[in-house]
Design a protein around this motif. Structure first.
Motif, PDB file in Angstrom:
ATOM      1  N   ALA A 216       0.856   7.435  -6.983  1.00 45.45           N
ATOM      2  CA  ALA A 216      -0.702   8.209  -6.944  1.00 45.45           C
ATOM      3  C   ALA A 216       0.832   9.007  -7.553  1.00 45.45           C
ATOM      4  CB  ALA A 216      -1.218   8.439  -5.847  1.00 45.45           C
TER       5      ALA A 216
ATOM      6  N   ASP B  57       2.624   1.682  -3.414  1.00 45.80           N
ATOM      7  CA  ASP B  57       0.933   2.209  -4.493  1.00 45.80           C
ATOM      8  C   ASP B  57       0.475   3.834  -3.852  1.00 45.80           C
ATOM      9  OD1 ASP B  57       0.702   0.010  -4.859  1.00 45.80           O
ATOM     10  OD2 ASP B  57      -1.328  -0.784  -3.863  1.00 45.80           O
TER      11      ASP B  57
ATOM     12  N   GLU C 164      -8.341   7.055  -3.100  1.00 45.85           N
ATOM     13  CA  GLU C 164      -9.083   5.820  -4.122  1.00 45.85           C
ATOM     14  C   GLU C 164      -8.586   4.744  -3.302  1.00 45.85           C
ATOM     15  OE1 GLU C 164      -9.404   4.106  -8.137  1.00 45.85           O
ATOM     16  OE2 GLU C 164      -9.406   6.107  -7.802  1.00 45.85           O
ATOM     17  N   LEU C 165      -7.302   4.790  -3.310  1.00 52.12           N
ATOM     18  CA  LEU C 165      -5.770   3.542  -2.930  1.00 52.12           C
ATOM     19  C   LEU C 165      -6.617   3.202  -1.597  1.00 52.12           C
ATOM     20  CD1 LEU C 165      -2.944   4.613  -5.022  1.00 52.12           C
ATOM     21  CD2 LEU C 165      -4.339   2.319  -5.047  1.00 52.12           C
ATOM     22  N   SER C 166      -6.552   4.404  -0.279  1.00 52.39           N
ATOM     23  CA  SER C 166      -6.174   4.374   0.576  1.00 52.39           C
ATOM     24  C   SER C 166      -7.591   3.455   1.088  1.00 52.39           C
ATOM     25  CB  SER C 166      -5.882   5.313   1.711  1.00 52.39           C
ATOM     26  OG  SER C 166      -4.884   5.968   1.791  1.00 52.39           O
TER      27      SER C 166
ATOM     28  N   HIS D 254       0.743  -1.117  -0.292  1.00 56.05           N
ATOM     29  CA  HIS D 254       0.087   0.497   0.089  1.00 56.05           C
ATOM     30  C   HIS D 254       0.515   0.706   0.256  1.00 56.05           C
ATOM     31  CE1 HIS D 254      -3.120   2.995   1.017  1.00 56.05           C
ATOM     32  NE2 HIS D 254      -2.800   3.575   1.673  1.00 56.05           N
TER      33      HIS D 254
ATOM     34  N   GLU E 187      -6.237  10.069  -6.119  1.00 60.52           N
ATOM     35  CA  GLU E 187      -5.919   8.492  -6.304  1.00 60.52           C
ATOM     36  C   GLU E 187      -5.543   7.934  -4.682  1.00 60.52           C
ATOM     37  OE1 GLU E 187      -2.689   6.305  -9.271  1.00 60.52           O
ATOM     38  OE2 GLU E 187      -3.246   8.360  -9.606  1.00 60.52           O
TER      39      GLU E 187
ATOM     40  N   HIS F 279      -7.317   0.072  -0.035  1.00 65.92           N
ATOM     41  CA  HIS F 279      -6.639  -0.775   0.921  1.00 65.92           C
ATOM     42  C   HIS F 279      -7.389  -1.230   2.444  1.00 65.92           C
ATOM     43  CE1 HIS F 279      -3.074  -1.891   3.282  1.00 65.92           C
ATOM     44  NE2 HIS F 279      -3.464  -1.463   3.825  1.00 65.92           N
TER      45      HIS F 279
END
Length: 146
Positions: A91, A87, A99-101, A84, A96, A104
């Motif tokens: 970002a 990733d 969104e990734l968090s 994570h 983004e 995750h």
């Protein structure tokens, strides 16, 4: 006029000879019963020791399995956290990152729920296996009593 006295003394003398034999027989019976009771007690103690050894062996194995499962979960969670972080470093925008968090966090919640179910199942299995020798012993004892 004194001929009756020897009969009384001889009766006491005969009784005195018989008493040690009776006492010896009672003492032997008591000793025999005590020995039998001791043997039964020792057999019961050996059975109890064997039962507890079985329970402790199962509990020890179960605890080791739980420890290994916890280590596996920690390794998985650490790898996921590093992935994570990588990733996030890639970002390009704040949206983004969010969104990734969010993705995750959802995966981690699902993984935590699955890990909890696995650990609960393992703990239940460990408890059942540790209690099995005791349960079997109680069942056998109830069968003997019936």
């Amino acid at each position: 006029a004194r001929p009756a006295a020897p009969r009384v003394e001889s009766a006491f003398a005969a009784a005195a000879c018989e008493i040690p034999g009776v006492f010896r027989e009672l003492a032997e019976q008591g000793l025999s019963q005590a020995r039998a009771g001791y043997d039964r007690m020792m057999a019961a103690a050996e059975d109890a020791t064997s039962i507890m050894e079985g329970a402790y062996t199962s509990a020890t194995k179960g605890a080791a399995d739980c420890g290994l499962k916890l280590i596996e979960a920690a390794r998985t969670n650490a790898n996921t956290a590093f992935d994570h972080a990588a990733d996030l470093l890639g970002a390009r925008s704040l949206s983004e990152v969010i969104e990734l968090s969010t993705a995750h966090a959802r995966r981690q919640l699902a993984a935590a729920a699955a890990q909890s179910r696995e650990l609960a199942g393992l703990a239940q299995k460990m408890a059942l296996e540790a209690a099995a020798p005791i349960k079997d012993s109680l069942s056998r004892a109830a069968g003997k009593a019936a």
